[in-house]
Scaffold this motif. Structure first.
Motif, PDB file in Angstrom:
ATOM      1  N   PHE A   1       0.848  -1.233   0.013  1.00  0.00           N
ATOM      2  CA  PHE A   1       0.222  -0.061   0.094  1.00  0.00           C
ATOM      3  C   PHE A   1       0.836   1.334  -0.039  1.00  0.00           C
ATOM      4  O   PHE A   1       1.018   2.034  -0.986  1.00  0.00           O
ATOM      5  CB  PHE A   1      -0.884  -0.070   1.356  1.00  0.00           C
ATOM      6  CG  PHE A   1      -1.571   1.110   1.654  1.00  0.00           C
ATOM      7  CD1 PHE A   1      -2.397   1.974   0.613  1.00  0.00           C
ATOM      8  CD2 PHE A   1      -1.757   1.507   2.874  1.00  0.00           C
ATOM      9  CE1 PHE A   1      -2.863   3.228   0.858  1.00  0.00           C
ATOM     10  CE2 PHE A   1      -2.425   2.727   3.342  1.00  0.00           C
ATOM     11  CZ  PHE A   1      -3.081   3.416   2.592  1.00  0.00           C
ATOM     12  N   LEU A   2       1.860   1.511   1.066  1.00  0.00           N
ATOM     13  CA  LEU A   2       2.735   2.739   1.083  1.00  0.00           C
ATOM     14  C   LEU A   2       3.802   2.424   0.021  1.00  0.00           C
ATOM     15  O   LEU A   2       4.231   3.560  -0.582  1.00  0.00           O
ATOM     16  CB  LEU A   2       3.303   2.910   2.622  1.00  0.00           C
ATOM     17  CG  LEU A   2       4.193   3.698   2.680  1.00  0.00           C
ATOM     18  CD1 LEU A   2       3.881   5.076   2.517  1.00  0.00           C
ATOM     19  CD2 LEU A   2       4.699   3.652   4.021  1.00  0.00           C
TER      20      LEU A   2
ATOM     21  N   ASP B   1      10.107  -6.934  -3.481  1.00  0.00           N
ATOM     22  CA  ASP B   1       8.940  -7.257  -2.576  1.00  0.00           C
ATOM     23  C   ASP B   1       8.673  -8.873  -2.474  1.00  0.00           C
ATOM     24  O   ASP B   1       9.266  -9.480  -3.643  1.00  0.00           O
ATOM     25  CB  ASP B   1       7.717  -6.683  -3.008  1.00  0.00           C
ATOM     26  CG  ASP B   1       6.439  -6.421  -2.068  1.00  0.00           C
ATOM     27  OD1 ASP B   1       6.184  -7.524  -1.589  1.00  0.00           O
ATOM     28  OD2 ASP B   1       6.152  -5.400  -1.717  1.00  0.00           O
TER      29      ASP B   1
ATOM     30  N   ASP C   1      12.681 -11.914  -0.269  1.00  0.00           N
ATOM     31  CA  ASP C   1      12.139 -11.973   0.893  1.00  0.00           C
ATOM     32  C   ASP C   1      13.113 -11.319   1.891  1.00  0.00           C
ATOM     33  O   ASP C   1      14.494 -11.691   1.953  1.00  0.00           O
ATOM     34  CB  ASP C   1      11.815 -13.587   1.418  1.00  0.00           C
ATOM     35  CG  ASP C   1      11.168 -13.691   2.718  1.00  0.00           C
ATOM     36  OD1 ASP C   1      11.401 -12.754   3.419  1.00  0.00           O
ATOM     37  OD2 ASP C   1      10.441 -14.974   2.642  1.00  0.00           O
ATOM     38  N   VAL C   2      12.779 -10.507   2.647  1.00  0.00           N
ATOM     39  CA  VAL C   2      13.495  -9.816   3.537  1.00  0.00           C
ATOM     40  C   VAL C   2      14.247 -10.499   4.932  1.00  0.00           C
ATOM     41  O   VAL C   2      15.155 -10.291   5.259  1.00  0.00           O
ATOM     42  CB  VAL C   2      13.012  -8.342   4.408  1.00  0.00           C
ATOM     43  CG1 VAL C   2      12.851  -7.189   3.388  1.00  0.00           C
ATOM     44  CG2 VAL C   2      11.855  -8.799   4.884  1.00  0.00           C
TER      45      VAL C   2
ATOM     46  N   TYR D   1       2.811  -7.061  16.976  1.00  0.00           N
ATOM     47  CA  TYR D   1       3.164  -5.988  15.813  1.00  0.00           C
ATOM     48  C   TYR D   1       3.727  -4.831  16.172  1.00  0.00           C
ATOM     49  O   TYR D   1       5.096  -4.568  16.026  1.00  0.00           O
ATOM     50  CB  TYR D   1       1.738  -5.508  15.093  1.00  0.00           C
ATOM     51  CG  TYR D   1       2.145  -4.578  14.172  1.00  0.00           C
ATOM     52  CD1 TYR D   1       2.847  -4.766  12.835  1.00  0.00           C
ATOM     53  CD2 TYR D   1       1.669  -3.087  14.352  1.00  0.00           C
ATOM     54  CE1 TYR D   1       2.839  -3.608  12.112  1.00  0.00           C
ATOM     55  CE2 TYR D   1       1.923  -2.184  13.552  1.00  0.00           C
ATOM     56  CZ  TYR D   1       2.502  -2.492  12.331  1.00  0.00           C
ATOM     57  OH  TYR D   1       2.798  -1.390  11.377  1.00  0.00           O
TER      58      TYR D   1
ATOM     59  N   LYS E   1       7.749  -3.739  15.598  1.00  0.00           N
ATOM     60  CA  LYS E   1       8.140  -2.455  15.069  1.00  0.00           C
ATOM     61  C   LYS E   1       9.077  -1.509  16.198  1.00  0.00           C
ATOM     62  O   LYS E   1      10.045  -0.707  15.755  1.00  0.00           O
ATOM     63  CB  LYS E   1       6.953  -1.431  14.769  1.00  0.00           C
ATOM     64  CG  LYS E   1       5.935  -2.038  13.647  1.00  0.00           C
ATOM     65  CD  LYS E   1       6.532  -2.181  12.401  1.00  0.00           C
ATOM     66  CE  LYS E   1       6.637  -0.917  11.717  1.00  0.00           C
ATOM     67  NZ  LYS E   1       7.252  -1.110  10.435  1.00  0.00           N
TER      68      LYS E   1
ATOM     69  N   ILE F   1      -2.369   5.224   8.244  1.00  0.00           N
ATOM     70  CA  ILE F   1      -2.561   5.857   6.717  1.00  0.00           C
ATOM     71  C   ILE F   1      -3.708   5.504   6.001  1.00  0.00           C
ATOM     72  O   ILE F   1      -4.133   4.319   6.271  1.00  0.00           O
ATOM     73  CB  ILE F   1      -1.100   4.879   6.022  1.00  0.00           C
ATOM     74  CG1 ILE F   1       0.121   5.214   6.986  1.00  0.00           C
ATOM     75  CG2 ILE F   1      -1.115   5.579   4.620  1.00  0.00           C
ATOM     76  CD1 ILE F   1       1.193   4.444   6.088  1.00  0.00           C
TER      77      ILE F   1
END
Ligand SMILES: NC(=O)c1ccc[n+]([C@@H]2O[C@H](COP(=O)([O-])OP(=O)(O)OC[C@H]3O[C@@H](n4cnc5c(N)ncnc54)[C@H](O)[C@@H]3O)[C@@H](O)[C@H]2O)c1
Ligand SMILES: CC(C)CCC[C@@H](C)[C@H]1CC[C@H]2[C@@H]3[C@H](O)C=C4C[C@@H](O)CC[C@]4(C)[C@H]3CC[C@]12C
Length: 369
Positions: A20-21, A43, A66-67, A159, A163, A194
């Motif tokens: 999205f962002l 991504d 993949d990170v 979550y 973060k 957002i």
């Protein structure tokens, strides 16, 4: 990125560039970053819309990766001047396990930092979240606070915990020596909630309202303010921060910035009605229709059902104790730090942001987007 090489074209990497962002950051860079020579979009799931970007003057490289895989991240980062790390697992509904959230958000961020250090990339902008600060587990209000406002940031949910840990890693990495001997410069941006084109939860509320014959029912008191920011302005802040990190390294390095704009301070539901109202929905009730204790009960019941059903099926409704606490706790931001440090001003007015979002909701609500 030295002054003598102003004309040098730069290589940017956006992780999570198809989210999205991330998509807005990608498009904003292409529109507003004159020094962009190559744009790498990394991504796990690449969007088909990337194809149309490949025909423009800037080289756009799509990288499926993949990170959590350090070697894939290192290969993507090698040779990049700037990394904008937006990839993350945004899950407050219990869809993913706490371990997976940690792996993607914390280990993924560690991999990005180590890749910068190993390959000599010096500039890293991290998409953090207001939830690094709060709302906390005690439901304390944060009213028009800024980066220096004292607040007891206590979390239990995977979550916000992830973060907060990832943000700390990014800030602590500021000043580390990267390959070639120069220091890494990092900063973290903390958007509030957002909204804008691509906001799936907004689309889901719209569809739910349509299913209920055009009605939505108030659950949260109108007096609870929830901070929101338009996605185009969040993207713009990322582009500006990335651009200014070298010139203002001493000032910006290791700093956090709340990310917000002129969007009005309202409750979560009243804010959504700014878009859903013009799309034909109505919010029923000047006050919540259900007493708060009943919502707490239903949220706890949902959590219990999720746990009981997990071996059989994924049950992940919007309402759970955590989302209720977030929606029901005032958390709004007011700060000029990003303006003072790197000249951020919202690019889109509230009227523009609103109109763009309404048009998107109308289109997305009726299609299969
Ligand atoms: N949506 C919000 O309101 C909000 C608010 C504050 C901060 N943020 C942060 O902004 C960032 C982007 O959020 P979003 O709302 O665009 O979410 P999103 O889910 O739309 O985008 C995240 C992107 O990251 C990618 N991704 C996830 N796991 C990955 C992995 N292992 N490897 C590579 N890519 C992976 C996804 O495929 C997706 O394209 C996140 O870091 C989130 O924490 C979001
Ligand atoms: C209680 C119900 C009536 C309404 C439930 C709404 C709930 C799903 C919404 C309310 C607030 C939303 C979060 C908030 O906008 C900020 C963020 C920060 C960001 O980093 C990730 C998304 C998140 C958690 C939003 C998720 C959806 C929430 C909880």
């Amino acid at each position: 990125m030295a002054d003598s090489a102003q004309a040098q074209k730069l290589v940017y990497l956006v992780t999570g560039g198809c989210g999205f962002l991330g998509e807005h950051v990608v498009r904003m860079l292409l529109q507003r970053e004159p020094r962009l020579g190559e744009l790498r979009v990394f991504d796990r799931h690449l969007g088909p819309w990337l194809e149309e970007l490949k025909t423009g003057p800037v080289r756009v490289t799509a990288i499926q990766g993949d990170v959590t895989e350090a070697h894939e991240v290192a290969a993507a980062v090698a040779g990049a001047h700037v990394v904008i790390h937006t990839a993350g697992l945004v899950d407050v509904f219990g869809r993913a396990s706490p371990e997976t959230i940690h792996e993607v958000n914390v280990q993924g961020t560690r991999n990005v930092i180590e890749a910068c250090v190993q390959t000599g990339t010096r500039f890293l902008v991290y998409t953090s979240s207001m939830e690094v600060v709060g709302p906390n587990t005690k439901g304390h209000p944060f009213y028009r606070g800024n980066e220096d406002t004292l607040y007891e940031a206590v979390h239990r949910h995977p979550y916000p915990c992830s973060k907060a840990l990832a943000e700390r890693l990014v800030l602590e990495a500021n000043g580390r020596e990267v390959h070639g001997g120069l220091p890494l410069v990092t900063c973290a941006l903390r958007p509030t909630g957002i909204y804008g084109e691509g906001h799936q939860i907004m689309r889901d509320f719209y569809r739910q309202g349509l299913r209920l014959g055009g009605w939505l029912f108030r659950a949260i008191p109108a007096s609870v303010e929830h901070g929101r920011v338009y996605v185009g302005n969040v993207a713009w802040m990322h582009v500006l921060a990335a651009r200014e990190l070298e010139r203002r390294a001493a000032l910006m390095g290791g700093q956090v910035y709340f990310c917000y704009d002129g969007s009005p301070y309202k409750s979560y539901e009243d804010f959504n009605m700014e878009f859903l109202g013009p799309c034909g929905l109505q919010l029923v009730g000047a006050r919540p229709l259900l007493p708060y204790w009943l919502l707490v009960f239903l949220a706890a019941l949902n959590a219990l059902l999720q746990w009981l059903l997990r071996p059989l099926v994924l049950y992940a409704p919007l309402l759970n104790p955590y989302t209720l606490a977030v929606a029901n706790t005032t958390f709004t931001v007011s700060t000029d730090k990003a303006q003072r440090h790197f000249g951020y001003e919202p690019l889109f007015s509230w009227e523009d942001s609103r109109t763009r979002t309404i048009l998107w909701v109308q289109a997305a609500g009726s299609s299969a987007q």
